[in-house]
Design a protein around this motif. Structure first.
Motif, mmCIF file in Angstrom:
data_model
loop_
_atom_site.group_PDB
_atom_site.id
_atom_site.type_symbol
_atom_site.label_atom_id
_atom_site.label_comp_id
_atom_site.label_asym_id
_atom_site.label_seq_id
_atom_site.Cartn_x
_atom_site.Cartn_y
_atom_site.Cartn_z
ATOM 1 N N THR A 1 17.818 32.832 33.656
ATOM 2 C CA THR A 1 16.874 33.845 33.313
ATOM 3 C C THR A 1 17.039 34.618 32.058
ATOM 4 N N SER A 2 18.261 34.308 31.761
ATOM 5 C CA SER A 2 18.643 35.143 30.373
ATOM 6 C C SER A 2 17.852 34.847 29.290
ATOM 7 N N PRO A 3 17.358 35.702 28.607
ATOM 8 C CA PRO A 3 16.437 35.398 27.198
ATOM 9 C C PRO A 3 17.489 34.939 25.948
ATOM 10 N N PHE A 4 18.762 35.535 26.019
ATOM 11 C CA PHE A 4 19.719 34.894 25.189
ATOM 12 C C PHE A 4 20.169 33.773 25.241
ATOM 13 N N VAL A 5 20.400 33.308 26.467
ATOM 14 C CA VAL A 5 20.912 31.886 26.786
ATOM 15 C C VAL A 5 19.551 30.748 26.538
ATOM 16 N N ASP B 1 27.782 33.658 36.962
ATOM 17 C CA ASP B 1 27.292 35.011 37.474
ATOM 18 C C ASP B 1 28.033 36.247 36.894
ATOM 19 N N TYR B 2 27.689 37.606 37.217
ATOM 20 C CA TYR B 2 28.315 38.646 36.647
ATOM 21 C C TYR B 2 29.835 38.464 36.844
ATOM 22 N N GLY B 3 30.369 38.240 38.006
ATOM 23 C CA GLY B 3 31.690 38.262 38.296
ATOM 24 C C GLY B 3 32.657 36.920 37.159
ATOM 25 N N THR C 1 33.157 40.782 27.034
ATOM 26 C CA THR C 1 31.864 41.536 26.818
ATOM 27 C C THR C 1 31.101 41.751 28.202
ATOM 28 N N GLN C 2 31.563 40.640 28.899
ATOM 29 C CA GLN C 2 30.987 40.527 30.443
ATOM 30 C C GLN C 2 29.672 40.297 30.454
ATOM 31 N N ARG C 3 29.151 39.654 29.383
ATOM 32 C CA ARG C 3 27.895 38.949 29.234
ATOM 33 C C ARG C 3 27.562 37.495 29.368
ATOM 34 N N VAL C 4 26.490 37.158 29.364
ATOM 35 C CA VAL C 4 26.290 35.770 28.976
ATOM 36 C C VAL C 4 24.832 35.802 27.828
ATOM 37 N N PRO C 5 25.134 34.826 26.903
ATOM 38 C CA PRO C 5 26.020 33.662 27.133
ATOM 39 C C PRO C 5 27.263 33.726 26.420
ATOM 40 N N HIS D 1 31.454 34.239 21.842
ATOM 41 C CA HIS D 1 31.095 35.350 22.704
ATOM 42 C C HIS D 1 29.653 35.902 22.538
ATOM 43 N N ASP D 2 28.872 35.339 21.924
ATOM 44 C CA ASP D 2 27.671 35.999 21.547
ATOM 45 C C ASP D 2 26.621 34.947 21.430
ATOM 46 N N SER D 3 25.320 35.201 21.674
ATOM 47 C CA SER D 3 24.300 34.218 21.410
ATOM 48 C C SER D 3 24.212 33.769 19.862
ATOM 49 N N ALA D 4 24.388 35.036 18.970
ATOM 50 C CA ALA D 4 24.241 34.820 17.653
ATOM 51 C C ALA D 4 25.254 33.899 16.963
ATOM 52 N N ALA D 5 26.430 33.709 17.475
ATOM 53 C CA ALA D 5 27.627 33.114 17.096
ATOM 54 C C ALA D 5 27.378 31.650 17.510
ATOM 55 N N LEU E 1 15.670 43.749 23.292
ATOM 56 C CA LEU E 1 16.264 43.125 24.444
ATOM 57 C C LEU E 1 17.340 44.228 24.967
ATOM 58 N N ASP E 2 18.205 44.553 24.184
ATOM 59 C CA ASP E 2 19.522 45.466 24.540
ATOM 60 C C ASP E 2 18.773 46.609 25.228
ATOM 61 N N THR E 3 17.816 47.390 24.855
ATOM 62 C CA THR E 3 17.308 48.687 25.301
ATOM 63 C C THR E 3 16.588 48.222 26.515
ATOM 64 N N SER E 4 15.785 47.130 26.876
ATOM 65 C CA SER E 4 15.024 46.883 27.947
ATOM 66 C C SER E 4 15.867 46.521 28.949
ATOM 67 N N ILE E 5 17.062 45.745 28.523
ATOM 68 C CA ILE E 5 18.031 45.302 29.731
ATOM 69 C C ILE E 5 18.827 46.403 30.444
ATOM 70 N N ASN E 6 18.938 47.426 29.275
ATOM 71 C CA ASN E 6 19.655 48.828 29.933
ATOM 72 C C ASN E 6 18.596 49.398 30.886
ATOM 73 N N PHE F 1 16.183 48.147 32.585
ATOM 74 C CA PHE F 1 16.052 47.309 33.642
ATOM 75 C C PHE F 1 17.284 47.439 34.627
ATOM 76 N N LEU F 2 18.462 47.334 34.158
ATOM 77 C CA LEU F 2 19.591 47.216 34.909
ATOM 78 C C LEU F 2 19.918 48.746 35.416
ATOM 79 N N LEU F 3 19.759 49.671 34.733
ATOM 80 C CA LEU F 3 19.823 51.142 35.342
ATOM 81 C C LEU F 3 18.793 51.394 36.270
ATOM 82 N N ILE G 1 11.539 32.740 17.483
ATOM 83 C CA ILE G 1 11.848 32.371 18.851
ATOM 84 C C ILE G 1 12.635 33.634 19.657
ATOM 85 N N ARG G 2 13.407 34.402 19.224
ATOM 86 C CA ARG G 2 13.964 35.590 19.839
ATOM 87 C C ARG G 2 12.999 36.569 20.219
ATOM 88 N N LEU G 3 12.166 36.885 19.318
ATOM 89 C CA LEU G 3 10.847 37.522 19.788
ATOM 90 C C LEU G 3 10.090 36.997 20.896
HETATM 91 N N1 LIG Z 1 24.628 40.511 22.418
HETATM 92 C C1 LIG Z 1 24.633 39.621 23.407
HETATM 93 C C2 LIG Z 1 23.737 40.202 24.535
HETATM 94 C C3 LIG Z 1 23.814 39.446 25.953
HETATM 95 C C4 LIG Z 1 23.359 40.144 27.069
HETATM 96 O O1 LIG Z 1 22.965 41.165 27.118
HETATM 97 N N2 LIG Z 1 23.304 39.423 28.177
HETATM 98 C C5 LIG Z 1 22.769 39.929 29.531
HETATM 99 C C6 LIG Z 1 22.118 38.707 30.269
HETATM 100 S S1 LIG Z 1 20.409 38.497 29.545
HETATM 101 C C7 LIG Z 1 24.073 40.176 30.416
HETATM 102 O O2 LIG Z 1 24.885 39.359 30.607
HETATM 103 N N3 LIG Z 1 23.964 41.412 30.980
HETATM 104 C C8 LIG Z 1 24.981 41.790 31.755
HETATM 105 C C9 LIG Z 1 25.412 43.127 31.580
HETATM 106 O O3 LIG Z 1 24.758 43.894 30.799
HETATM 107 O O4 LIG Z 1 26.283 43.611 32.475
HETATM 108 C C10 LIG Z 1 24.173 38.120 23.069
HETATM 109 O O5 LIG Z 1 23.466 38.071 22.057
HETATM 110 O O6 LIG Z 1 24.741 37.048 23.562
#
Ligand SMILES: N[C@@H](CCC(=O)N[C@@H](CS)C(=O)NCC(=O)O)C(=O)O
Length: 188
Positions: free
Chosen positions: A8-12, A32-34, A42-46, A56-60, A90-95, A97-99, A144-146
């Motif tokens: 489901t991750s847009p970055f992935v 998953d998160y764990g 960064t505790q994130r995917v991908p 550690h980041d989709s850009a890399a 994305l970063d702002t909307s994910i915040n 969404f998750l908050l 593509i990112r947009l």
């Molecule tokens: N800058 C990172 C952002 C990745 C990101 O925010 N991934 C979200 C999933 S869509 C995530 O793992 N969030 C978990 C969290 O924020 O705890 C990238 O481009 O890879």
């Protein structure tokens, strides 16, 4: 390459689209998160294992995929800027969404309210642009990112695309691209 992420991750999704474009073989490891907390600071995917490195980041990861296949990752400044704007959305909307899942709302948090206004201002700026000439067979990484952002935000009911008819038409156009269509989060 081993690509760690969720469907489901847009970055992935962006990374999967790039790999599909080159028909580049990769192993997808649902994470998953764990697991992401244990394997990525960064505790994130991908994140990804390529050759002897962990990325550690989709850009890399995208830079690796494009260059591994003989292409540049951004030689157009305006497209790189579009990629950054979409990342900010994305970063702002994910915040938000998750908050929201934790019960924090734009009504209860002034900072979250500022985040919401950042989303709306950025979308309004992008809505003013002319997207009619976008060729869905030759999408740039900024485009593509947009599109990954718009598709994900609509999927999560965070965005009413009816308010942004130009961006809605852009997404409908990009939806014609098979790799984009075949990686929709609803197919997860
Ligand atoms: N800058 C990172 C952002 C990745 C990101 O925010 N991934 C979200 C999933 S869509 C995530 O793992 N969030 C978990 C969290 O924020 O705890 C990238 O481009 O890879």
């Amino acid at each position: 390459m081993k690509l760690y992420g969720s469907f489901t991750s847009p970055f992935v999704r962006h990374c999967r689209i790039a790999l599909l474009q080159y028909q580049q073989a990769f192993e997808f490891i649902p994470t998953d998160y764990g697991q992401s907390a244990a394997l990525n600071p960064t505790q994130r995917v991908p994140f990804a294992d390529v050759e002897t490195m962990r990325l550690h980041d989709s850009a890399a990861i995208l830079k690796y995929i494009r260059e591994h296949n003989g292409e540049a990752f951004f030689n157009d400044l305006a497209d790189h800027d579009l990629f950054c704007l979409a990342n900010s959305l994305l970063d702002t909307s994910i915040n938000v969404f998750l908050l929201g899942k934790d019960g924090v709302t734009t009504e209860s948090s002034a900072y979250l309210s500022r985040q919401q206004s950042r989303i709306e201002a950025t979308l309004q700026e992008l809505e003013q642009r002319d997207w009619s000439a976008v060729d869905s067979t030759q999408l740039s990484d900024g485009q593509i990112r947009l599109a990954c952002y718009l598709s994900w935000a609509a999927f999560r009911h965070l965005l009413a695309l009816d308010s942004y008819p130009n961006l809605r038409a852009f997404l409908r156009n990009v939806d014609q691209q098979p790799h984009f269509a075949n990686t929709h989060p609803a197919l997860a």
